[in-house]
Design an enzyme around this catalytic site. Sequence first.
Site, PDB file in Angstrom:
ATOM      1  N   GLN A 109       2.153  -5.761  -3.190  1.00  9.08           N
ATOM      2  CA  GLN A 109       2.514  -5.862  -1.781  1.00  9.08           C
ATOM      3  C   GLN A 109       3.896  -5.219  -1.539  1.00  9.08           C
ATOM      4  O   GLN A 109       4.388  -4.522  -2.402  1.00  9.08           O
ATOM      5  CB  GLN A 109       2.476  -7.320  -1.280  1.00  9.08           C
ATOM      6  CG  GLN A 109       1.066  -7.910  -1.201  1.00  9.08           C
ATOM      7  CD  GLN A 109       0.592  -8.524  -2.497  1.00  9.08           C
ATOM      8  OE1 GLN A 109       1.339  -9.182  -3.202  1.00  9.08           O
ATOM      9  NE2 GLN A 109      -0.664  -8.326  -2.827  1.00  9.08           N
ATOM     10  N   LYS A 120       2.050   2.180  -5.060  1.00  7.38           N
ATOM     11  CA  LYS A 120       2.784   1.716  -6.247  1.00  7.38           C
ATOM     12  C   LYS A 120       1.948   1.856  -7.503  1.00  7.38           C
ATOM     13  O   LYS A 120       2.484   2.055  -8.583  1.00  7.38           O
ATOM     14  CB  LYS A 120       3.212   0.252  -6.078  1.00  7.38           C
ATOM     15  CG  LYS A 120       4.243   0.041  -4.989  1.00  7.38           C
ATOM     16  CD  LYS A 120       4.661  -1.409  -4.880  1.00  7.38           C
ATOM     17  CE  LYS A 120       3.557  -2.324  -4.444  1.00  7.38           C
ATOM     18  NZ  LYS A 120       3.001  -2.051  -3.110  1.00  7.38           N
ATOM     19  N   ASP A 155       0.818  -1.220   0.000  1.00  8.54           N
ATOM     20  CA  ASP A 155       0.000   0.000   0.000  1.00  8.54           C
ATOM     21  C   ASP A 155       0.846   1.260   0.000  1.00  8.54           C
ATOM     22  O   ASP A 155       0.477   2.273   0.603  1.00  8.54           O
ATOM     23  CB  ASP A 155      -0.972   0.020   1.201  1.00  8.54           C
ATOM     24  CG  ASP A 155      -1.816  -1.236   1.261  1.00  8.54           C
ATOM     25  OD1 ASP A 155      -2.284  -1.663   0.198  1.00  8.54           O
ATOM     26  OD2 ASP A 155      -1.992  -1.783   2.360  1.00  8.54           O
ATOM     27  N   GLY A 167      -4.357  -4.113  -4.263  1.00 14.72           N
ATOM     28  CA  GLY A 167      -5.322  -3.115  -4.692  1.00 14.72           C
ATOM     29  C   GLY A 167      -4.549  -1.888  -5.133  1.00 14.72           C
ATOM     30  O   GLY A 167      -3.982  -1.185  -4.321  1.00 14.72           O
ATOM     31  N   HIS A 168      -4.457  -1.693  -6.439  1.00 13.26           N
ATOM     32  CA  HIS A 168      -3.680  -0.565  -6.950  1.00 13.26           C
ATOM     33  C   HIS A 168      -4.637   0.534  -7.410  1.00 13.26           C
ATOM     34  O   HIS A 168      -5.491   0.308  -8.264  1.00 13.26           O
ATOM     35  CB  HIS A 168      -2.769  -1.031  -8.086  1.00 13.26           C
ATOM     36  CG  HIS A 168      -1.669  -1.930  -7.596  1.00 13.26           C
ATOM     37  ND1 HIS A 168      -0.821  -2.612  -8.429  1.00 13.26           N
ATOM     38  CD2 HIS A 168      -1.275  -2.240  -6.340  1.00 13.26           C
ATOM     39  CE1 HIS A 168       0.039  -3.305  -7.700  1.00 13.26           C
ATOM     40  NE2 HIS A 168      -0.224  -3.099  -6.431  1.00 13.26           N
TER      41      HIS A 168
END
Length: 431
Positions: free
Chosen positions: A222, A16, A13, A40-41
């Site tokens: 991650q 990225k 988080d 989750g991007h």
Amino acid sequence: MPGIVIVGTQWGDEAKGKVTDFLAKDADCVVRYNGGANAGHTVVVDGKTYKFHLIPSGVLRGKKVYIGNGVVVDPDVLVDELENLKREGFNPNLRISDRAHVVFNFHKIEDGLQERLKGNLRAGTTKRGIGPAYSDKTARFGIRIADLLNKEILKSKLDLLVSFKQKVICQVYGENIRLDKNEILEKALQFGQYISDLVCDVSAEINDALDRGETVIFEGAQGTLLDIDHGLYPYGTSSSTIAGGACIGVGVGPKRIDKVIGVMKAYISRVGTGPVPTELKDKVGDRIREVGKEYGTTTGRPRRVGWLDLVPVKYSIRINSIDELIVTKLDVLSGINPLKICIKYKCEGRTFDTVPADIRLFEKCEPVYEEIEGWPANVDWRRIVKEGYDALPKQAKEYLQIIEEHVKVPISIISVGPDRRETIVREKPQR
Ligand code: IMP
């Protein structure tokens, strides 16, 4: 700089997704190398927010995007993401590795059951079936994307795997959940058909692109502290999140990586269990969580937040051979005074500045802080973005300088908001 890895230096988080989208402007393709729909991007373009779990963030730039063999693919999530993008008017140019493994619903069921069994040793997973899917991969039970294109092979592999999972669910966990082999097979075949034109040997395509001198971004999911080997075992994820994972998860040799960019948030956040030495459980923590919108992109869980801890960053620099750092969410710290940065730990009468393998020792680590004056709440970030690095408040520059002094790696980009435009590129990062 043809082969560039983007890696998280903390607990994931680190934004990225935003960084990948920003850097993808000058790249030819982006390839995701690890993880699955646990990631989750988030990418914000002109005020509109896009969230991706599987599709690499470069997709909004119209770049070629790839899912490497190191990723575990959840069919439902992938179809959703592709269809949503098409509805939004994008034409995703996606390719998927024939060697990537597939996540099934029974993996998600098993994920939840494993967590329940583990009690205090649970990682607080995203329940996306990640651990069980990677376990099946290494146990050589897994189903690969290539298998979805061959009914006979798929049927024989699924026969074995579903029977085995059924036994585990009923006999090990005592749960009365029935798995329907035919339904699972049909759904898998349908997904195979849906993606059949997208399946390819991603390793071959990426190596060809690099041979042509194209720029390839290897997008990690991650962070380093969640890596299966080098993270805080057993509180991490099940894939190789580190820069070396790019080689394994795509199929390129280490010599093809020209640059490793580490992404770090200006403070820390953690979703899941396990020790976090600089965690803030007070009003400052609440403020950071609210201002930074620190809620899981995948699960919506409130993230644990804390002061910036440079020990994991230094550790990440070593594990990943990081060439330069990108600091994100600096704006979130505005108006907090004083600010603290952890530079080492104190534990059992000793000081040390690396992440220990012994999790019990890590639990006892107390942060040693450097305290600095914060900058005001009412910073005009728009103006600063226009004018560049020198226009940053003097205390913010000091904050960045302390980071550089301790970690000895230059900061090249500073992100001061979720939008693509809210980004400051430093003219000449100091070495
Ligand atoms: P899993 O990857 O769902 O098995 O979860 C294992 C651990 O990694 C848990 O502590 C999760 O909260 C954490 N984790 C997994 N993916 C992410 C991510 O994208 N960001 C932050 N934490 C994550």
